[in-house]
Design a protein around this motif. Sequence first.
Motif, PDB file in Angstrom:
ATOM      1  N   GLY A 196       0.838  -1.300   0.052  1.00 30.33           N
ATOM      2  CA  GLY A 196       0.009   0.081  -0.102  1.00 30.33           C
ATOM      3  C   GLY A 196       1.159   1.263   0.093  1.00 30.33           C
ATOM      4  O   GLY A 196       2.095   1.139   0.002  1.00 30.33           O
ATOM      5  N   PHE A 197       0.110   2.195   0.153  1.00 27.09           N
ATOM      6  CA  PHE A 197       0.731   3.781  -0.044  1.00 27.09           C
ATOM      7  C   PHE A 197       0.539   4.573   1.017  1.00 27.09           C
ATOM      8  O   PHE A 197      -0.718   4.622   1.412  1.00 27.09           O
ATOM      9  CB  PHE A 197       0.728   4.303  -1.424  1.00 27.09           C
ATOM     10  N   GLY A 198       1.215   5.436   1.392  1.00 25.00           N
ATOM     11  CA  GLY A 198       0.942   6.946   2.256  1.00 25.00           C
ATOM     12  C   GLY A 198       0.176   6.248   3.451  1.00 25.00           C
ATOM     13  O   GLY A 198       0.915   5.615   4.285  1.00 25.00           O
ATOM     14  N   ARG A 199      -0.716   7.066   3.880  1.00 25.45           N
ATOM     15  CA  ARG A 199      -1.385   6.689   5.039  1.00 25.45           C
ATOM     16  C   ARG A 199      -2.025   5.270   5.202  1.00 25.45           C
ATOM     17  O   ARG A 199      -2.454   4.874   6.481  1.00 25.45           O
ATOM     18  CB  ARG A 199      -2.237   7.780   5.397  1.00 25.45           C
ATOM     19  N   ARG A 200      -2.091   4.685   3.828  1.00 25.59           N
ATOM     20  CA  ARG A 200      -3.078   3.323   4.009  1.00 25.59           C
ATOM     21  C   ARG A 200      -1.970   2.300   3.858  1.00 25.59           C
ATOM     22  O   ARG A 200      -2.435   1.208   3.553  1.00 25.59           O
ATOM     23  CB  ARG A 200      -3.969   3.522   2.948  1.00 25.59           C
ATOM     24  N   ILE A 201      -0.627   2.443   4.069  1.00 26.20           N
ATOM     25  CA  ILE A 201       0.224   1.326   4.155  1.00 26.20           C
ATOM     26  C   ILE A 201      -0.089   0.622   5.149  1.00 26.20           C
ATOM     27  O   ILE A 201      -0.522   0.735   6.145  1.00 26.20           O
ATOM     28  CB  ILE A 201       1.758   1.809   4.207  1.00 26.20           C
ATOM     29  N   CYS A 202       0.113  -0.932   4.794  1.00 24.41           N
ATOM     30  CA  CYS A 202      -0.397  -1.961   5.546  1.00 24.41           C
ATOM     31  C   CYS A 202       0.489  -1.947   6.747  1.00 24.41           C
ATOM     32  O   CYS A 202       1.688  -2.055   6.798  1.00 24.41           O
ATOM     33  CB  CYS A 202      -0.190  -3.428   4.863  1.00 24.41           C
ATOM     34  N   PRO A 203       0.021  -1.901   8.099  1.00 26.50           N
ATOM     35  CA  PRO A 203       0.928  -1.860   9.534  1.00 26.50           C
ATOM     36  C   PRO A 203       1.271  -3.073   9.519  1.00 26.50           C
ATOM     37  O   PRO A 203       2.192  -3.251  10.536  1.00 26.50           O
ATOM     38  CB  PRO A 203      -0.250  -1.448  10.492  1.00 26.50           C
ATOM     39  N   GLY A 204       0.901  -4.201   9.058  1.00 24.23           N
ATOM     40  CA  GLY A 204       1.518  -5.667   9.360  1.00 24.23           C
ATOM     41  C   GLY A 204       2.692  -6.076   8.263  1.00 24.23           C
ATOM     42  O   GLY A 204       2.921  -7.040   8.004  1.00 24.23           O
ATOM     43  N   ARG A 205       3.144  -5.026   7.753  1.00 26.05           N
ATOM     44  CA  ARG A 205       3.986  -5.267   6.782  1.00 26.05           C
ATOM     45  C   ARG A 205       5.441  -5.981   7.261  1.00 26.05           C
ATOM     46  O   ARG A 205       5.950  -6.844   6.346  1.00 26.05           O
ATOM     47  CB  ARG A 205       4.562  -4.169   5.689  1.00 26.05           C
TER      48      ARG A 205
END
Length: 510
Positions: free
Chosen positions: A434-443
């Motif tokens: 994902g990108f920006g503020r919607r990048i996956c927190p579980g990466r």
Amino acid sequence: MFNTTLDYNGVTWSIGLLVIVVLYVLRPYLRVVPLKSLPYAPGPPMRPFIGNIMDIGAGKLWLKLTDYKYEYGDLVYLQGLGKSILVVNSLKAMTDLFEKRANKYSDRPILVFGNDLMGINRNFSFCDYNDEWRAQRKLAHTALNLTAVKGYYGMQEDVAAVFARDLLQAPGNFMALMRLTASKIILAITYGISLDTPEDKYITILEESSRLGVKAAMPGTYLVDFLPILKYAPSWVPFQREAKYASHLMELSITGPFEHVKRDLEAGTAPPSFVQQLLTDPLHDIADFERRVKWAAGSMYGAGAETTYATVMTFILAMALHPGKQRLAQAEVDRIVGMDRLPTIEDRSRLPYVNALIKETMRWHPAVPLGVAHRNSEDDEYEGYFIPKSTLVIPNVWAIAFEPNEKYDPQAFLPERFLDPSQPTVDPSMWAFGFGRRICPGRFLAENSIFIIIATLLAGFNIAPPDTGELKAQFSSYLISYPEPFDCQIVPRSGIKASMIETRAAQSTI
């Protein structure tokens, strides 16, 4: 006897619906374009009334949209039926819109089936950029930040070792076993739940709920997303029945494991987990705390287990098709890790070819080929084109993954492309989460899970095509794209390797 009342009501409902649909479809043709009448981005030819929007419903949509890139450019505009869609085909444009203009492009699509009828927007991965998203994201960050995930190394290594042992016993069941493995990691971290079989009640419900969720989250799957008035269709309409079933299943999948932890807490037997930690030590600055913990926890399963499963299955398929690349990676594992133990997550920085192999797996068939769509919260202009408010903006990451290259064929499976500084290839981590503020927190958790499972497979097994029949790479068409069921041979590299796997698995606490 003929029922005139029912017939009259049915005709009245049908005529009313037809009138509303026609007026809805005509909306975009009556609109006055602001911002000095800037043009829309180019796109396929328009048809009367429906525009070109119905192109979005095709199977393997990422292939068609990537073809559009070479016909129309990095921005492709689709409209009709009252909807606007902008397909973004370059990393530069994705960065410019989703990161540099995150204040405008952090909402999610309005998907009538998924949101209004099924309720997936209660999951913070799919809700708008609002207070609900901020609260759930804050909760998820406590379990998934870079520091916290280091505490999961041992558990992830245990799960990978048990997966390898189970493959020794039932190699033909590799797809179900990998499902169980991906689920074990997320459920152990999120709820402290330990699972033994793929038929566990929690896995059965969570998998079916996730299957329906990723289907509903794919723009174009349901006509009702283009014609919202259809959400008022009678309850006997097939998609209404499917939505009711999906909503019920989603509620079960979220509530069941959460209540499991609460019961264990009351009994004093709850093992450490994300939910256990938060319910024991609540964050008092978050309103409606318990409900938000429940949905934040549920979001972690769909985002983590599904993509991990898809990536590892793609790796297994790729190794069966490309045994030479497998042997190169195995040689590196043997040389760096040694022959007397399985890899650990700490070994990751010392295995450049294995890391390149994983990157190539993610590039060769991205688990989420069209990313997760965004929606802009206000009218905007980019590169001289007008982007109306509430446009569904699709990051076509497939187009980045298969960008033509003078040195390396994008269709070929070549991990070496990521080891060549003379011809840099974009690292999939730049677009896969994902990108920006919607990048996956579980990466970070996902990257570690994928690494340790793949490294363990390379250390212990040879993967080859089946003895009979041709092996083809075929994938599903929903938001998360998995390999279709396939056969292959997974055999231990030696008796010593098999014994090493058995010994390590016996030490597992999972």
